[in-house]
Write a protein that holds these residues in place. Structure first.
Motif, PDB file in Angstrom:
ATOM      1  N   VAL A 283      24.981  15.016  32.988  1.00 42.64           N
ATOM      2  CA  VAL A 283      24.247  14.470  31.854  1.00 42.64           C
ATOM      3  C   VAL A 283      24.499  12.968  31.816  1.00 42.64           C
ATOM      4  O   VAL A 283      25.648  12.539  31.722  1.00 42.64           O
ATOM      5  CB  VAL A 283      24.745  15.119  30.543  1.00 42.64           C
ATOM      6  CG1 VAL A 283      24.131  14.424  29.342  1.00 42.64           C
ATOM      7  CG2 VAL A 283      24.450  16.608  30.535  1.00 42.64           C
ATOM      8  N   TYR A 284      23.422  12.173  31.926  1.00 41.71           N
ATOM      9  CA  TYR A 284      23.621  10.718  31.910  1.00 41.71           C
ATOM     10  C   TYR A 284      22.931  10.050  30.740  1.00 41.71           C
ATOM     11  O   TYR A 284      22.975   8.832  30.603  1.00 41.71           O
ATOM     12  CB  TYR A 284      23.163  10.093  33.240  1.00 41.71           C
ATOM     13  CG  TYR A 284      21.669  10.039  33.431  1.00 41.71           C
ATOM     14  CD1 TYR A 284      20.984  11.110  33.987  1.00 41.71           C
ATOM     15  CD2 TYR A 284      20.933   8.915  33.059  1.00 41.71           C
ATOM     16  CE1 TYR A 284      19.613  11.073  34.150  1.00 41.71           C
ATOM     17  CE2 TYR A 284      19.566   8.867  33.229  1.00 41.71           C
ATOM     18  CZ  TYR A 284      18.910   9.951  33.772  1.00 41.71           C
ATOM     19  OH  TYR A 284      17.546   9.904  33.929  1.00 41.71           O
TER      20      TYR A 284
ATOM     21  N   SER B 128      28.858  23.837  36.544  1.00 42.97           N
ATOM     22  CA  SER B 128      29.570  22.698  35.990  1.00 42.97           C
ATOM     23  C   SER B 128      28.579  21.800  35.272  1.00 42.97           C
ATOM     24  O   SER B 128      27.497  21.529  35.787  1.00 42.97           O
ATOM     25  CB  SER B 128      30.275  21.930  37.113  1.00 42.97           C
ATOM     26  OG  SER B 128      30.869  20.759  36.597  1.00 42.97           O
ATOM     27  N   VAL B 129      28.938  21.389  34.067  1.00 40.23           N
ATOM     28  CA  VAL B 129      28.145  20.426  33.302  1.00 40.23           C
ATOM     29  C   VAL B 129      29.071  19.277  32.931  1.00 40.23           C
ATOM     30  O   VAL B 129      30.077  19.502  32.254  1.00 40.23           O
ATOM     31  CB  VAL B 129      27.557  21.064  32.024  1.00 40.23           C
ATOM     32  CG1 VAL B 129      26.819  20.018  31.198  1.00 40.23           C
ATOM     33  CG2 VAL B 129      26.648  22.233  32.362  1.00 40.23           C
ATOM     34  N   SER B 130      28.754  18.081  33.393  1.00 36.78           N
ATOM     35  CA  SER B 130      29.631  16.945  33.158  1.00 36.78           C
ATOM     36  C   SER B 130      28.818  15.727  32.757  1.00 36.78           C
ATOM     37  O   SER B 130      27.627  15.645  33.058  1.00 36.78           O
ATOM     38  CB  SER B 130      30.418  16.578  34.430  1.00 36.78           C
ATOM     39  OG  SER B 130      31.086  17.690  34.964  1.00 36.78           O
ATOM     40  N   GLY B 131      29.480  14.804  32.082  1.00 36.50           N
ATOM     41  CA  GLY B 131      28.847  13.525  31.821  1.00 36.50           C
ATOM     42  C   GLY B 131      28.889  12.647  33.066  1.00 36.50           C
ATOM     43  O   GLY B 131      29.772  12.800  33.914  1.00 36.50           O
TER      44      GLY B 131
END
Lengths: 374, 374
Positions: A284-285, A304-307
């Protein structure tokens, strides 16, 4: 001699008011490795809005001041004041990037070499008439490039390249991208076409799909279509795109992407009670959608969900790789990394009621370029 | 000679029925590197339930068959049948781990050495009276250890050690754990106490907090308390625990943990519009809460939420590190890695209405140990 010029400022008061204004500031004498850049063009990026507005409710924006020195005030909801305690009472300059001519240079050879040259600059405070920067943050552009063309040489180009570099570093082979018709999305399409990378573009409107197909996009799916989930699963299956970059950060879009990745990964495979082994990853950006992001249990545990942010990425790749990317951007600024703007405005016009309305509603089609001397 | 014995089976029919039953199966002659284990104890772990029940609605469970050969049937909601297409029509044996005595051994030295020994075994199909396994999956236990004590030598101990190893591999220094009063959570506390690692335990009830404090836990917070968010932030700030392992996988708990991590990381720090630079990470290793997980925008972009499973972890660390962990488990099975069970049941009793009710409601306090010869 010192240059004096206007600078756009954002202040949040302890009483819960956002105040935007233009302040006159004097640039310092440049140090040996510094240059003074006359900023001729600076884009207002989505990534500038958080610093510009903080958590203020821009529907409450009220114009004030004079036409030359406008002042905008807006309310910050009391319960959100805590989020910005660290900046309250501090008048902050805004603007992540811009371009202009070096009008004064420090004593070092590197600084002197830039005198009179057009440079693209990054490092904040670019919504200013003059800006003192370290030569390291000033990228010289070709003679045939204008300030307008060079204004967006950093945030969007580096972000788009960063997505591709991240994909390679993490051993993925193709990408999914949301809000794909944005300036950034178009750049990413041109990079992927040039580099032979499959890119699955997710847009919300048919005209955005048409725009992307016209610049050569092979995989475009419309999230407003009834066949969205099936179309996306097919596109992921055809490309092997198990890494997504998402600009929305809220709602169910990331969940749908991960679910379609899982559907693609398990096509024709035996049952696995924990989901497929294929790693399904989303970065997520951005936060175009401020509602909570919902993740369901539809894709097992290999997810995986990451910034993802540009600055940590650049720190991770180091100076040498970053310089290589910068050189490509400078070389291809008129083609691969070209940006489009809906409006060109002066610093005062950037604080007009029309501009406030466009920002406040996050009209992503609306993209302003500031000419601080306009 | 070949051993014949009962085996618990789970079948989902194409018509949408789950059928649980006991089938008589004959063990094969062991190959050179194989042994036949008489399974004397096997725990029903939460990680067994997905294979045991699939997506069946256990509130519809109906008993049938005879007391010695019970049959349970339950409905699988039609819309969930697609999830299990890969196993439909296939009668599947269940049971991730167990322990028992080697009653027959293949010709290799490694197999012969295990004859008559108590071993802990893993690899599925353990809810059986006899099981043929490769010697590699059979861990010999000390002479003073019982089958009951050795039954849970793999899933929970390896998972708890896996959390600590993952923490070390990813350069975190302390852990947050949810559902912390479970058998697994108690093991994790004993490991962390022994290894000098700060562990923040999140429980839902005060008696769970008391239980953990009695075994030496220094940091216990109750998610049912009004002061939960503040207590958790304090505990994270005191320990530097920016890595969480979460067993719930749904609702708002992970979001609260990440938010408290951010609150801790930004205490006394200057404003950063993108959130703190401190990486805040959560691994989801269970799905006690089947509602969607909600993630808000309260902790910037330096966050990550990923699934975590034991098998990929073991593949990642390789055989040598895994053997080191196994040796520790065998050495400390009566202390650090001791498990507690609420009920000991036969294979037939494991399919009783009372057991179905306990599983169906996911009563986490209820933990069955099967004695297949009971």
């Amino acid at each position: 001699m010192a240059y004096t010029g206007l600078q756009l400022r954002s202040l949040i008061t302890p009483e819960g008011k956002l105040k935007l204004s233009l302040e006159e500031v004097e640039t310092p004498d440049p140090g040996p490795d510094e240059v003074i850049v006359r900023i001729d063009a600076a884009p207002i990026n989505p990534s500038d809005l958080a610093l510009l507005f903080g958590p203020a409710d821009m529907r409450t924006a009220e114009p004030g001041g004079t036409p030359e020195r406008p002042v905008v005030t807006a309310d910050v909801p009391e319960k959100l004041l805590g989020m910005v305690a660290g900046r309250t009472g501090e008048s902050m300059a805004v603007g992540n990037e811009g371009a202009g001519v070096v009008v004064q240079a420090g004593s070092s050879d590197a600084a002197q070499a830039l005198l009179g040259k057009l440079v693209a600059v990054a490092g904040g405070e670019m919504f200013s008439q003059y800006r003192c920067v370290n030569v390291f943050m000033a990228m010289p552009m070709g003679d045939e490039v204008s300030a307008r063309e060079a204004a967006s040489s950093f945030v969007n180009p580096m972000t788009a390249l960063g997505m591709v570099e991240t994909m390679r570093d993490e051993n993925f082979n193709a990408l999914v991208h949301t809000a794909a018709a944005s300036n950034l999305g178009q750049m990413l399409n041109r990079i992927c076409l040039a580099d032979g990378i499959d890119l699955v573009n997710i847009v919300r409107k048919e005209e955005q799909a048409t725009l992307l197909r016209e610049i050569g996009a092979a995989h475009v799916v419309n999230s407003s279509s009834d066949s969205f989930a099936g179309d996306l699963t097919d596109a992921i299956h055809n490309t092997g795109a198990y890494l997504a970059f998402d600009a929305t950060g809220g709602g169910r879009l990331v969940n749908t992407i991960l679910t379609c990745m899982e559907q693609s990964a398990t096509r024709g495979m035996a049952y696995n009670r924990y989901g497929s082994d294929t790693l399904k990853k989303a970065y997520v950006y951005g936060r175009l959608d401020l509602s909570p992001m919902e993740l369901t249990a539809a894709y097992g545990f290999a997810f995986s969900v990451s910034g993802w942010l540009l600055t940590p990425f650049l720190q991770r790749i180091g100076l040498e790789r970053m310089a290589t990317l910068q050189q490509r951007i400078a070389r291809e600024i008129k083609t691969t990394f070209a940006s489009h703007y809906s409006d060109e405005v002066s610093l005062a016009e950037a604080l007009s009621p029309a501009a406030m309305l466009a920002y406040g509603q996050r009209q992503t089609g609306q993209k302003y370029l500031i000419n601080p001397h306009g």
